[in-house]
Structure formats: structure tokens, C-alpha cells
Write an enzyme that holds these catalytic residues in place. Sequence first.
Site, mmCIF file in Angstrom:
data_model
loop_
_atom_site.group_PDB
_atom_site.id
_atom_site.type_symbol
_atom_site.label_atom_id
_atom_site.label_comp_id
_atom_site.label_asym_id
_atom_site.label_seq_id
_atom_site.Cartn_x
_atom_site.Cartn_y
_atom_site.Cartn_z
ATOM 1 N N LYS A 63 0.820 -1.227 0.000
ATOM 2 C CA LYS A 63 0.000 0.000 0.000
ATOM 3 C C LYS A 63 0.848 1.270 0.000
ATOM 4 C CE LYS A 63 -4.091 -1.834 2.410
ATOM 5 N NZ LYS A 63 -3.657 -3.160 2.888
ATOM 6 N N LEU A 64 1.598 1.472 -1.074
ATOM 7 C CA LEU A 64 2.440 2.673 -1.136
ATOM 8 C C LEU A 64 1.579 3.931 -1.247
ATOM 9 C CD1 LEU A 64 4.388 0.273 -2.152
ATOM 10 C CD2 LEU A 64 5.796 2.130 -2.988
HETATM 11 O O1 C5P Z 1 -8.086 -11.229 8.132
HETATM 12 P P1 C5P Z 1 -8.823 -10.500 7.064
HETATM 13 O O2 C5P Z 1 -9.658 -11.433 6.196
HETATM 14 O O3 C5P Z 1 -9.607 -9.331 7.560
HETATM 15 O O4 C5P Z 1 -7.685 -9.937 6.115
HETATM 16 C C1 C5P Z 1 -7.944 -9.065 5.077
HETATM 17 C C2 C5P Z 1 -6.654 -8.623 4.460
HETATM 18 O O5 C5P Z 1 -6.938 -7.711 3.422
HETATM 19 C C3 C5P Z 1 -5.712 -7.916 5.432
HETATM 20 O O6 C5P Z 1 -4.424 -8.452 5.182
HETATM 21 C C4 C5P Z 1 -5.766 -6.460 5.045
HETATM 22 O O7 C5P Z 1 -4.505 -5.829 5.153
HETATM 23 C C5 C5P Z 1 -6.191 -6.522 3.582
HETATM 24 N N1 C5P Z 1 -6.912 -5.343 3.107
HETATM 25 C C6 C5P Z 1 -8.084 -4.888 3.668
HETATM 26 N N2 C5P Z 1 -8.716 -3.776 3.182
HETATM 27 C C7 C5P Z 1 -8.194 -3.108 2.157
HETATM 28 C C8 C5P Z 1 -7.010 -3.558 1.563
HETATM 29 C C9 C5P Z 1 -6.380 -4.695 2.072
HETATM 30 O O8 C5P Z 1 -8.589 -5.512 4.603
HETATM 31 N N3 C5P Z 1 -8.824 -2.058 1.642
#
Ligand code: C5P
Length: 229
Positions: A63-64
Amino acid sequence: MLTKSKIIVALDSNDLSKIKKLLNKISKKIYGVKVGYEFFYNFNKKGYDFLKKKNLKIFLDLKLHDIPNTVNKGLKALNYLKPDMITVHISGGEKMLKEAKKVSKKTKIIGVSVLTSLENNDLKKFYNIDNSKKLVSKMTKVALKSKIDGIVCSPKEIKIVKKISKKKLKIITPGIRLKNNNISKDDQKRIMQPKEAIKLGANYLVIGRPILNAKDPMKIINLINEEKI
Ligand code: C5P
């Protein structure tokens, strides 16, 4: 019945041997893995190389978010890792996204829209906008203009993103939870069940805790792949 898995497993753990054991079981049944802060900052290149050797597709979720030049140089420095996809924040702006897109022909640039942990309340405070769909719509337009390859959004916004992007952006959705009660007890807020997200047209589902903490991860993965949950 799915022909190919849409699951990207978020390897959010500080226990490499646990991850290795898990991957030995599930690698063939998933699309790929997400390497995020926890995995990358704990295990660095050594952990990353293990995943590469397993021939897994890698979604490098760092996520830069910075000024265009800094993001461009940062991505150049990460190029040697050859991830399949890498994330940047769309809120960094069009110029930043275009700079990101210049770096590699092979690695797909995926724009993070509104974090799935944010609720409408938070958006009001930060952006003076009262709902995530409105903000994600704006961000989708910026993503399209910048010609990046995909977008991360909540499953609740798949419909609107599809309508605007007309298949020009891959849609990747975290915020996946297995129970249909619309309430998440953890930090995820804008959530949905996997089969619903797939039905709406998500290209990939990023799933962490529901798989990592499951008693039988393989069973959960099979059920998701078969669109049963
Ligand atoms: O454990 P969980 O299913 O909540 O993990 C979701 C993953 O998706 C995490 O690693 C989180 O960093 C990532 N993520 C997110 N929302 C975003 C982008 C990435 O939850 N908008």
C-alpha cells in the site's frame, strides 16, 4: 462450481512455520497469497523467496502512498521481487498512480480505494462524504484515468465499480466473512460472504483470518471454491 479458485490468502502471521505448514496443505487450491506488512516486515526476502519457490501468485500489499517520485522510486526498488500484483493508495492521486504504472510491464498495479475497516462515520470526518459508494466511485474514475490494472474495494462496492469500470479494472475484495450477519466482531466493517462477493463479480477475494484461524482451512477453502458459503 468454480473452474479456478479466486482466493488470495492473506498471510498475516508472525509464525513462518505455521504458514509453511498451511501452504503445504492449501497451495494447489488457492489462486495466490497476499504478502502484507506483517509477513514482509517479519520475514523479508527469505520468507518471500519461500513463496516464490512454491510458485504461488503473489499479491504484494505494501500500500504505497507518497508523492509521485517517491512512489516511483520505491516501486523500482521492489521490482527485483517480481510480484504479480502490488498495491498503492488511489488517494495518492492520478499523477502518483501514473508514476506507479510506469515502473513495470509485468507487475500489475492495484489501487486501494477505501479501507474495508472504515465506516460511513469515518468518511464523514475525513472527506465530508457520507457513504463509501460515493467515494469509491470517485476513486474508480481516477484509477481508470491513470490506467492502473485493478482496484481493492469492499464487496459492497463491487456493483458500482463494475458499472463504472466496464471490466477495465480487476476487482479485488477483502472484507470477506463467513457468517451472513452483516456484523464483524473485528476491525473489518464493510463485509460480505464469499459466495455473494463472487456472484457480484469479484475477480479475487483476499481472505486472512477466516482461513488462518479456521480449525480446518482446507474445508473452508473447498466450500468457498464451490461457492457454497
Ligand atoms: O483477516 P482479514 O480477512 O480481515 O484480512 C484481510 C486482508 O486484506 C488484510 O491483510 C488487510 O490488510 C487486507 N486489506 C483490507 N482492506 C483493504 C485492503 C487490504 O482488509 N482495503
